[in-house]
Design an enzyme around this catalytic site. Sequence first.
Site, PDB file in Angstrom:
ATOM      1  N   LYS A  79      -0.912 -44.653 -25.596  1.00  8.23           N
ATOM      2  CA  LYS A  79      -1.859 -44.023 -26.571  1.00  8.23           C
ATOM      3  C   LYS A  79      -3.146 -44.058 -25.761  1.00  8.23           C
ATOM      4  O   LYS A  79      -3.516 -44.946 -25.060  1.00  8.23           O
ATOM      5  CB  LYS A  79      -1.990 -45.530 -27.627  1.00  8.23           C
ATOM      6  CG  LYS A  79      -3.151 -45.020 -28.614  1.00  8.23           C
ATOM      7  CD  LYS A  79      -3.343 -46.243 -29.553  1.00  8.23           C
ATOM      8  CE  LYS A  79      -4.307 -46.048 -30.699  1.00  8.23           C
ATOM      9  NZ  LYS A  79      -4.572 -46.985 -31.831  1.00  8.23           N
ATOM     10  N   GLU A 125       3.113 -46.208 -36.379  1.00  3.92           N
ATOM     11  CA  GLU A 125       2.653 -46.987 -35.005  1.00  3.92           C
ATOM     12  C   GLU A 125       2.982 -48.519 -35.235  1.00  3.92           C
ATOM     13  O   GLU A 125       3.057 -49.068 -36.137  1.00  3.92           O
ATOM     14  CB  GLU A 125       1.303 -46.864 -35.091  1.00  3.92           C
ATOM     15  CG  GLU A 125       0.474 -47.701 -33.748  1.00  3.92           C
ATOM     16  CD  GLU A 125      -1.247 -47.424 -34.067  1.00  3.92           C
ATOM     17  OE1 GLU A 125      -1.844 -47.564 -32.909  1.00  3.92           O
ATOM     18  OE2 GLU A 125      -1.702 -47.471 -35.135  1.00  3.92           O
ATOM     19  N   CYS A 157      -2.260 -42.529 -33.894  1.00  5.98           N
ATOM     20  CA  CYS A 157      -3.249 -43.004 -34.564  1.00  5.98           C
ATOM     21  C   CYS A 157      -4.684 -42.682 -34.226  1.00  5.98           C
ATOM     22  O   CYS A 157      -5.292 -41.533 -34.624  1.00  5.98           O
ATOM     23  CB  CYS A 157      -3.322 -44.774 -34.848  1.00  5.98           C
ATOM     24  SG  CYS A 157      -4.077 -45.636 -36.176  1.00  5.98           S
TER      25      CYS A 157
END
Length: 260
Positions: free
Chosen positions: A109, A43, A143
């Site tokens: 995300k 990330e 994540c």
Amino acid sequence: MSDLTVSFIQTALHWHDAAANRAAFDQYLAQQTIPADIIVLPEMFTTGFSMEAAAQAETMQGETVAWMRRRAADHDAVITGSVIIEEDGHFYNRLLWVRPDGSLSCYNKRHLFTLANEQLTYTPGHERLVEDWRGWRICPLVCYDLRFPVWSRNHPAAPYDLLLYVANWPAVRRPAWMTLLRARAIENVACTLGVNRIGEDGKGHAYSGDSALIDAKGEYLVEAHDQDGIFTHTLSRAELDDFRSKFTALNDGDAFELVE
């Protein structure tokens, strides 16, 4: 259906130095001896996990996207990882899925890390990405998405064979990372890859790595622990299909729709 060779890089990141990070990843890629179908980076691999988006963001016409296109072509592989991107007045923690022909897909995300006030800087995504690549259906996430099983769910509307997470997951929450990766693999009857970083970032947060590739049974195929390097493994299509044909739990899942 064919096997799939996956490479991932676990390393420390240079804080707020995109050029240095690209150069470092070039050094790892130069060590690659087994051709891969997919190369996975962490990330925010050009900056570390930063909330200084105004100063650090690139555009889709920027050098990192161009670099990913070159490396995908060089290695005849998809290269993926997330980058801070500015677009239409918004900042995104954007996963880029770049193919050897230069075409690409994006995933913004979805779950922003409110404990770091990520939601105050970045705009969340609203659509999950599932890519077909060399006979495998792959769902890449970022994540904190790992903590939300509904968003990660392997369901008939968008099925996948490989679930992957790119991350900057801190060492203080290491047990959650290791436990949830295995849980996602087991509950979704899918190979699962988590790619994390090591070292310390510019805010003093430590990262233990623990990148891992796990099969659909929840068994480890690769464990990077705290090691720096490039790791490669070939996933067996026959083994995945055989296990799914005998253990048909996905057929018994609950029907549902994701709504805002």
